[in-house]
Design a protein around this motif. Sequence first.
Motif, PDB file in Angstrom:
ATOM      1  N   PRO A   2      32.427 -10.544 -65.096  1.00  0.00           N
ATOM      2  CA  PRO A   2      33.654 -10.759 -64.330  1.00  0.00           C
ATOM      3  C   PRO A   2      33.763  -9.761 -63.191  1.00  0.00           C
ATOM      4  CG  PRO A   2      34.140  -9.960 -66.538  1.00  0.00           C
ATOM      5  CD  PRO A   2      32.674 -10.051 -66.407  1.00  0.00           C
ATOM      6  N   GLN A   3      34.311 -10.177 -62.217  1.00  0.00           N
ATOM      7  CA  GLN A   3      34.441  -9.351 -61.018  1.00  0.00           C
ATOM      8  C   GLN A   3      35.727  -8.535 -61.081  1.00  0.00           C
ATOM      9  OE1 GLN A   3      34.840 -10.975 -57.153  1.00  0.00           O
ATOM     10  NE2 GLN A   3      32.684 -10.586 -56.902  1.00  0.00           N
ATOM     11  N   GLU A   4      35.529  -7.248 -60.747  1.00  0.00           N
ATOM     12  CA  GLU A   4      36.683  -6.349 -60.782  1.00  0.00           C
ATOM     13  C   GLU A   4      37.406  -6.396 -59.452  1.00  0.00           C
ATOM     14  OE1 GLU A   4      36.384  -2.205 -61.874  1.00  0.00           O
ATOM     15  OE2 GLU A   4      34.936  -2.832 -63.335  1.00  0.00           O
ATOM     16  N   SER A   5      38.662  -6.319 -59.589  1.00  0.00           N
ATOM     17  CA  SER A   5      39.438  -6.305 -58.356  1.00  0.00           C
ATOM     18  C   SER A   5      39.476  -4.870 -57.812  1.00  0.00           C
ATOM     19  CB  SER A   5      40.839  -6.823 -58.613  1.00  0.00           C
ATOM     20  OG  SER A   5      41.533  -5.922 -59.425  1.00  0.00           O
ATOM     21  N   PRO A   6      39.427  -4.782 -56.529  1.00  0.00           N
ATOM     22  CA  PRO A   6      39.458  -3.415 -55.971  1.00  0.00           C
ATOM     23  C   PRO A   6      40.786  -2.735 -56.302  1.00  0.00           C
ATOM     24  CG  PRO A   6      39.552  -5.033 -54.228  1.00  0.00           C
ATOM     25  CD  PRO A   6      39.427  -5.787 -55.529  1.00  0.00           C
ATOM     26  N   LYS A   7      40.652  -1.437 -56.539  1.00  0.00           N
ATOM     27  CA  LYS A   7      41.850  -0.657 -56.869  1.00  0.00           C
ATOM     28  C   LYS A   7      42.687  -0.468 -55.622  1.00  0.00           C
ATOM     29  CE  LYS A   7      40.173   2.052 -60.627  1.00  0.00           C
ATOM     30  NZ  LYS A   7      40.011   3.339 -61.178  1.00  0.00           N
ATOM     31  N   GLN A   8      43.903  -0.586 -55.855  1.00  0.00           N
ATOM     32  CA  GLN A   8      44.818  -0.391 -54.733  1.00  0.00           C
ATOM     33  C   GLN A   8      45.201   1.083 -54.680  1.00  0.00           C
ATOM     34  OE1 GLN A   8      47.784  -2.887 -53.814  1.00  0.00           O
ATOM     35  NE2 GLN A   8      46.355  -4.526 -53.490  1.00  0.00           N
TER      36      GLN A   8
END
Length: 163
Positions: A2-8
């Motif tokens: 699964p692809q991680e979402s970039p940290k904000q």
Amino acid sequence: MPQESPKQLTPTVLPLFMPSDRTNDYVPPKSWLRRNWLWFLPVGCLSSLLLFAGTIALIAHLVFSTLKQSDPYQTALASAQASPELAAKIGSPVEASYFATGSIHLENSDGDASLAIPVSGPEGGAIIYVEATKSSGEWTYEYLSAELNDTRERIALDPSRGE
């Protein structure tokens, strides 16, 4: 996978004043006097001393110059310079020293003077003693003589030679 979402990234704001456990963090800068006392103290004392000495010297100069401009002083010195007896003993020219002692009291056209004037020539020195009174604007000399320094011999001076 699964692809991680970039940290904000959220901006953090730092407060302008950070509370501290210690309450006396601020140390005020040293005053000018605390920083410079090592040279200021001796310079200040020396300046005060020089100012005091200069004031005393100025007062002495004014007193002596006033005394030297008086008629009894001028007549006594001129009588001494014109005296052949004094010139034979101490030499010529006869010159007055800077310091003269005595007093002059004037009130309107009356007064009195009592002076001691050190003089010197190439061969010695003497002190001219003057006692004079002024009445109706005219000086009368009760005593005018020169006392030689080495022999204590007194030479009478004629005030008419100095006028």
